[in-house]
Design a protein around this motif. Structure first.
Motif, short mmCIF file in Angstrom:
data_model
loop_
_atom_site.label_atom_id
_atom_site.label_comp_id
_atom_site.label_asym_id
_atom_site.label_seq_id
_atom_site.Cartn_x
_atom_site.Cartn_y
_atom_site.Cartn_z
N UNK A 1 44.83 45.48 48.90
CA UNK A 1 44.62 46.28 47.72
C UNK A 1 45.08 47.36 47.41
N UNK A 2 45.41 48.16 48.67
CA UNK A 2 46.55 49.20 48.43
C UNK A 2 47.69 49.04 47.83
N UNK A 3 48.43 47.88 48.25
CA UNK A 3 49.65 47.28 47.82
C UNK A 3 49.73 46.63 46.59
N UNK A 4 48.49 46.37 45.84
CA UNK A 4 48.00 45.82 44.47
C UNK A 4 48.46 44.22 44.69
N UNK A 5 48.35 43.58 45.68
CA UNK A 5 48.26 42.34 45.79
C UNK A 5 47.40 41.54 44.71
N UNK A 6 47.86 40.39 44.36
CA UNK A 6 47.02 39.57 43.57
C UNK A 6 45.74 38.85 44.48
N UNK A 7 44.69 38.93 44.18
CA UNK A 7 43.32 38.54 44.85
C UNK A 7 42.59 37.73 43.98
N UNK B 1 39.67 51.95 49.04
CA UNK B 1 40.90 52.76 49.26
C UNK B 1 40.66 54.13 48.77
N UNK B 2 39.40 54.34 48.34
CA UNK B 2 38.89 55.61 47.83
C UNK B 2 39.32 56.54 49.08
N UNK B 3 39.79 57.85 48.77
CA UNK B 3 39.96 58.35 47.47
C UNK B 3 40.93 57.98 46.51
N UNK B 4 41.82 57.18 47.09
CA UNK B 4 43.03 56.66 46.11
C UNK B 4 42.57 56.08 44.92
N UNK B 5 42.98 56.01 43.95
CA UNK B 5 42.57 55.18 42.85
C UNK B 5 43.34 54.00 42.58
N UNK B 6 42.58 52.82 42.29
CA UNK B 6 43.26 51.66 42.13
C UNK B 6 43.79 51.58 40.82
N UNK B 7 45.01 51.26 40.34
CA UNK B 7 45.76 51.36 39.21
C UNK B 7 45.87 50.24 38.58
N UNK B 8 45.60 48.76 39.20
CA UNK B 8 45.86 47.69 38.61
C UNK B 8 44.80 47.32 37.99
N UNK B 9 44.81 45.88 37.73
CA UNK B 9 43.65 45.39 36.62
C UNK B 9 42.57 44.81 37.71
N UNK B 10 41.35 44.52 37.28
CA UNK B 10 40.62 43.81 38.21
C UNK B 10 39.25 43.27 37.28
N UNK B 11 39.05 42.25 37.42
CA UNK B 11 37.85 41.45 36.60
C UNK B 11 36.78 40.94 37.59
N UNK B 12 35.50 41.60 37.54
CA UNK B 12 34.67 41.61 38.63
C UNK B 12 34.03 40.09 38.24
N UNK B 13 33.76 39.32 37.03
CA UNK B 13 33.57 38.16 36.87
C UNK B 13 34.42 37.65 35.90
N UNK B 14 35.22 36.95 36.30
CA UNK B 14 36.43 36.08 35.17
C UNK B 14 35.93 34.76 35.30
#
Length: 254
Positions: free
Chosen positions: A61-67, A88-101
């Motif tokens: 998650x920290x590296x922004x990998x596709x999951x 990864x808090x307190x760091x902010x996840x800056x990529x996109x995420x879709x909880x239900x795709x």
């Protein structure tokens, strides 16, 4: 009277990564607090099936990998994706995420194509069809039914992606990724111990409230029942660390 909340919903003109505090009037006497999300998840419950891989997932998650998170229900899919973003808090996840795709999303063709590398996004899916169409993604987390509190978690190795071919694939992490950090077994043991203690404290507090309620309402119980229950509760409290014992020995609120 309860709690009054004044909420400001972000607009399309807000700069990503920033937050605007709600302006209060002189008569409001309110304190502005920024809530990162209105939906907080239980990280331990979400990561329970893949608990021993928590450090690797944190790194991905920290590296922004596709999951991809494959779960049996939308609720479990959404909770796990939100847990990954939050880990990864307190760091902010800056990529996109879709909880239900789903297959009806507009990016379905883009995310399932094999002509280009998967984008930096975390997807949560439930449709078994994705086990085949997203098989080329580098990291896949297969989640079974969420474990009940108190169940033990078994340590499983990271599995190869080629093993994720059938619709009945077992829960686990499917990836060829080699973490940069070595797994810290001590941290995992401490997390398990802390979670067990938290569950025990929660259970004791609930039992004490029920005991107080039974005494207050003079429920028709056999003689000595309440005394035996109190003795069992005291023995559980004595098995906990001193700081938790101090909390639990406080009298229940009537």
């Amino acid at each position: 009277m309860g709690t009054v909340m004044k909420v400001r919903i972000p607009t399309c003109y807000d700069k990503p990564g920033t937050s605007q505090l709600v302006q209060s009037t002189q008569n409001d006497n309110l304190v502005s607090i920024v809530l990162p999300t209105v939906h907080e998840v239980d990280l331990f419950t979400c990561f329970h099936p893949v608990f021993f891989h928590i450090q690797m997932l944190w790194e991905l998650v920290l590296l922004g990998e596709a999951l991809v998170v494959m779960a049996p229900s939308p609720a479990e899919s959404s909770d796990t994706v939100l847990a990954l973003v939050s880990c990864i808090s307190p760091l902010r996840y800056c990529s996109d995420f879709r909880p239900y795709f789903t297959i009806h999303d507009s990016e379905f063709k883009e995310y399932t194509t094999r002509t280009q590398a998967p984008p930096s996004v975390i997807l949560g899916v439930t449709n078994p069809f994705f086990a085949k169409t997203l098989q080329h993604w580098p990291h896949i987390i297969r989640i079974g039914d969420m474990k009940q509190a108190g169940e033990t978690v078994k340590q499983m190795k990271v599995k190869k992606l080629k093993n994720l071919k059938t619709l009945d694939s077992k829960p686990g992490v499917y990836s060829a990724y080699k973490p940069f950090l070595n797994k810290d077994e001590d941290i995992i043991k401490q997390l398990q111990k802390q979670h067990t203690e938290v569950e025990t404290v929660d259970l004791v507090l609930k039992l004490k409230d029920k005991l107080t309620q039974a005494e207050r309402e003079q429920l028709p119980l056999r003689p000595g029942t309440l005394t035996k229950l109190q003795a069992h509760i005291d023995s559980v409290i004595l098995s906990l660390p001193d700081d938790l014992q101090g909390i639990l020995h406080k009298p229940s609120t009537p």
